[in-house]
Each structure stands twice: as structure tokens, then as C-alpha cells.
Design an enzyme around this catalytic site. Structure first.
Site, PDB file in Angstrom:
ATOM      1  CB  VAL A  51      88.256  92.525  58.690  1.00  0.00           C
ATOM      2  CG1 VAL A  51      87.153  93.562  58.825  1.00  0.00           C
ATOM      3  CG2 VAL A  51      89.534  93.179  58.189  1.00  0.00           C
ATOM      4  CB  ILE A  95      90.314 107.089  58.131  1.00  0.00           C
ATOM      5  CG1 ILE A  95      91.718 106.748  58.621  1.00  0.00           C
ATOM      6  CG2 ILE A  95      90.140 108.591  57.962  1.00  0.00           C
ATOM      7  CD1 ILE A  95      92.803 107.147  57.631  1.00  0.00           C
ATOM      8  CG  ASP A 152      95.199  97.749  49.645  1.00  0.00           C
ATOM      9  OD1 ASP A 152      94.180  97.071  49.822  1.00  0.00           O
ATOM     10  OD2 ASP A 152      95.515  98.712  50.383  1.00  0.00           O
ATOM     11  CE  LYS A 173      92.859 100.239  51.186  1.00  0.00           C
ATOM     12  NZ  LYS A 173      94.038 100.041  52.038  1.00  0.00           N
TER      13      LYS A 173
HETATM   14  N1  HSE Z   1      96.678  95.757  53.518  1.00  0.00           N
HETATM   15  C1  HSE Z   1      95.931  96.958  53.696  1.00  0.00           C
HETATM   16  C2  HSE Z   1      96.884  98.067  54.142  1.00  0.00           C
HETATM   17  C3  HSE Z   1      94.866  96.719  54.703  1.00  0.00           C
HETATM   18  O1  HSE Z   1      98.023  97.750  54.489  1.00  0.00           O
HETATM   19  O2  HSE Z   1      96.502  99.229  54.132  1.00  0.00           O
HETATM   20  C4  HSE Z   1      93.823  97.767  54.766  1.00  0.00           C
HETATM   21  O3  HSE Z   1      93.150  97.917  53.553  1.00  0.00           O
END
Ligand code: HSE
Length: 415
Positions: A12, A131, A196, A200
Site C-alpha cells: 500500500v 471503495i 480482517d 472492518k
Molecule cells: N487482505 C485484505 C483483503 C486486504 O483481502 O480484503 C484489504 O483489506
């Protein structure tokens, strides 16, 4: 001219430098300032990079340089990101971060520090990669009482599930491909186990409902137990298996949330979101349903969101953008098992017919039996009627105690 620093020159961070360089003129025109990368903090050296002369290893150079007005944090993980971001804010620098773990774990504290110091802490890239979702949720949908959000929030697992569904590709092979394409986290178990996506949905719930929700408060289940057999049975009821993060506001003011593999009917917009794409469905009392769709992972899509936040920080150097939520509380999150759902169940028994009769006795006459091609003798799959998960799991225990071995179960989505 505004000087910035980038912390972390991985996928990133290097994408941020690339976008800032490639689109330098249009970015300058849009925010009325030249943005110059003064430092890049990383423990590694990048002798072949055009930015090699700006790579530093000492964070204090950034912290003590009053010339640095905005810092980009792309280190990932909680430490030392948390300490560095806090010190940046305390030394008068706004921050743009892509770090979902940081915001999900420490967002309330860091937002308070930003507020106290009249600075901005922006994190558009932390959810949904490229997004636009944080800003729309915070600003464009501000007039709404948002009462539910559901989304495909992890590109890697969506890529894997798409390969399993479309090409019957084995899980490991699809994961390897996702890693090669730069979608996966440094430790891909964070993708596969749902952590992950959990971070989110916590960020979205915190923002939408105004109070911090911690990852430890979110029931999380990954996709590693999903098999090609499950994929085949799901297709039989017109569904596909997706890793869904979901949160709801309850009438009593509490929230409930979870991340879990879910059978989504083909008629739902989320079912048709494939590959590395993410989609987030937001339900508001005035707007109704609105869906945000795009690339949820990858170098340049994520950098696109980070750079937009840098530009916003530059445009609001001495003004705060209102992006804030209150501290969390242990009793703020309700038990996810109060949520009503149907379950797809796969079981094995010496006598599948008798096991199905037993399932009807325990789960009710309205269960629906499923079949797949080349179904081995003794295998049984069915979908239950709708009830709270507390009730369904009690029935599941009774069913298992009656001699039927449950191989797996997946929630069926009612979106
Ligand atoms: N590893 C995360 C995904 C990257 O695959 O969505 C983006 O947050």
C-alpha cells in the site's frame, strides 16, 4: 508545498507514492497545494526505488519535523502503528491510515486525540480498499438512522470462494493465487479466519451507530471449513457461500454483529460480487438500501483511498472534519445468537433416510432436504426453518446426541 511522510513502504505504501507521483499535477490542482513526500519510514532499504533517497529508519525524524503536516500510516498491525500514530497526532500531524486493525482496536482513543488537537485522522482505505464507504457513511448518509450493514469485506476470501464456486478450485490453490496477486494479509490467516472482515465490520458499526465496537465483541468464523460439497449443496437452493460481515442496531439501542460464511441467495446483490471485489449494503431509514461496490484489496485501489484522505487532510489543515465515535462498553453488544436465521446442515449417518426423519422430528416438518450429484450413501443435507440461533443450536445438540454426526452447518442469509 505540503510535506508528508509515509510510514511503511510495502504494497500500500509504495502504491501511495506511485499515485502521488503519477497524478501529481491533478492532485495539486484539486487540493491547491503541491504534495511532496519527504520521508519514507521502513526498516528495509529500497536501492532500486526512485524514492530510495527518502527512506529513513528513525521515526523521530518524522515526529520532530514540524515541516511534516500529514503522515500516511501503512505499516499494518497494531504495534508500532498505534504508538507512531498517537505520537504523530500528539505532535500536530494529521494522519491518513489504511490500517483496519489500528482503527478497530484503538479508533475511539485516537479519534479523541485527533479531536483534542484539532487534527484529522482519516481511514477511508481501512474498509473496502478503494471503495468509498467511510466518507459516504459519515457524510452523505448522515441524515439517516442506519440500522443495518452487511457486506463482503474481504477480497482474499471472496476470491477464494469465487474460485471454489466457479472452477471447483481447491482452497489451498486459490489462497496461493490470492497471495501471489497481493490481496492477502501478511499473515493470510487474518483473511481466511475472518479477522480482517471482523475488523472492518467493527469499524463500520462504530461509525454507523456512533460507539466503538471492539473485534473481541464480534463473533467471527472463517471459511477454512467450507468444502466443495457445501458449495454444491448451496447451489441446489439457489445460493452461493460468501464470507459476510453484518451488524444491526437493535430497538433497545444495543448492536449485534458477526462475521461468518453465509449462504446468500442468487437474487441478493451480494451474491453476484465475485473475485477480489467487495460490496457493502447499507440500510437507512430514509435512503432504503444502498450498495457500495468495488475493488476491496490491491495496491492501487487501496492507495487511491489513502491518497484521497491525504488530500482531504491537506485541504483541512487547520480544520477538523467531523469523523468521530464514542467509547465502547461491554454491554453495548448483544448476543449474536439472538439473531434469527435458517441453517444449512450436512450430516452423516449409517442410514440417511432415518437421519432425515430424525431431523424432521427435531427441527420441524418444514426442513428441506438437499441432494447433490454423486452423493455418497449415508450423507444427508437439509435446510432448517427460521429461528434464533440459540434455539437452533439446542436442536443441533439434540440431533447429534441422537446418533447423527453433523459435518458442518452454514447460516442461510435473509437479506
Ligand atoms: N487482505 C485484505 C483483503 C486486504 O483481502 O480484503 C484489504 O483489506
Amino acid at each position: 508545498m505540503i510535506n508528508i511522510a509515509i510510514m511503511g513502504f510495502g504494497t500500500v505504501g509504495s502504491g501511495v507514492a506511485e499515485v502521488l507521483t503519477k497524478n501529481h499535477d491533478s492532485i495539486a490542482r484539486k487540493c491547491g497545494e503541491d504534495i511532496r513526500i519527504k520521508y519514507i519510514l521502513d526498516l528495509r532499504d529500497f536501492p532500486d526505488s526512485p524514492f530510495a533517497d527518502r527512506v529513513i529508519k528513525d521515526f523521530e525524524l518524522i515526529e520532530k519535523d514540524d515541516d511534516i503536516k500529514v503522515v500516511v500510516e501503512c505499516l499494518g498491525g497494531l504495534h508500532p502503528s498505534y504508538e507512531f500514530v498517537k505520537r504523530c497526532l500528539l505532535s500536530g500531524k494529521s494522519v491518513s491510515t489504511s490500517n483496519k486493525e489500528l482503527i478497530a482496536e484503538k479508533g475511539d482513543e485516537l479519534l479523541q486525540i485527533a479531536k483534542d488537537n484539532n487534527l484529522n485522522l482519516l481511514f477511508e482505505a481501512s474498509v473496502g480498499g478503494g471503495i468509498p464507504i467511510i466518507r459516504p457513511l459519515d457524510q452523505c448518509l448522515a441524515a439517516n438512522e442506519v440500522y443495518e450493514i452487511a457486506g463482503i469485506l474481504n477480497g482474499t476470501t471472496n476470491f477464494i470462494m469465487t474460485k471454489m464456486i466457479r472452477e471447483q478450485m481447491p482452497f489451498e490453490q486459490a489462497l496461493k493465487l490470492a497471495q501471489e496477486l497481493g490481496y492477502a494479509e501478511r499473515d493470510p490467516s487474518a483473511d481466511v479466519d475472518g479477522d480482517d472482515a471482523c475488523r472492518k465490520i467493527c469499524i463500520l458499526a462504530s461509525l454507523a451507530f456512533g460507539r466503538h465496537v471492539f473485534p473481541s465483541q464480534c463473533y467471527t468464523e472463517g471459511i477454512s471449513k467450507i468444502t466443495l460439497e457445501d458449495v454444491e449443496y448451496a447451489a441446489q437452493i439457489g445460493g452461493v457461500i460468501k464470507l459476510i460481515g453484518r451488524c444491526k442496531k437493535l430497538p433497545d439501542g444495543r448492536v449485534t454483529l458477526m462475521v461468518a460464511p453465509t449462504i446468500v441467495m442468487r437474487s441478493c446483490q451480494l451474491a453476484n460480487v465475485e473475485d477480489v471485489f467487495n460490496a457493502i449494503l447499507v440500510r437507512g431509514d430514509a435512503i432504503g438500501d444502498v450498495v457500495f461496490y468495488g475493488r476491496g484489496a490491491g495496491k492501487l485501489p487501496t492507495a487511491s483511498a489513502v491518497v484521497a484522505d491525504v488530500m482531504d487532510c491537506v485541504k483541512h489543515l487547520n480544520r477538523r472534519k467531523y469523523l468521530f465515535w464514542e467509547k465502547g462498553a461491554p454491554d453495548y453488544v448483544a448476543d449474536y445468537r439472538e439473531w434469527e436465521t435458517s441453517l444449512y446442515v450436512r450430516a452423516s449417518s449409517f442410514d440417511a433416510e432415518a437421519a432425515f426423519e430424525k431431523a424432521k422430528e427435531i427441527f420441524g416438518e418444514d426442513i428441506r432436504r438437499l441432494h447433490r450429484e454423486a452423493e455418497p450413501a449415508g450423507e444427508l443435507a437439509f435446510v432448517t426453518g427460521k429461528d434464533t440461533e440459540i434455539v437452533l443450536m439446542q436442536r443441533m445438540r439434540i440431533y447429534e446426541n441422537s446418533g447423527c454426526s453433523v459435518i458442518g452447518c452454514i447460516r442461510v442469509c435473509d437479506l
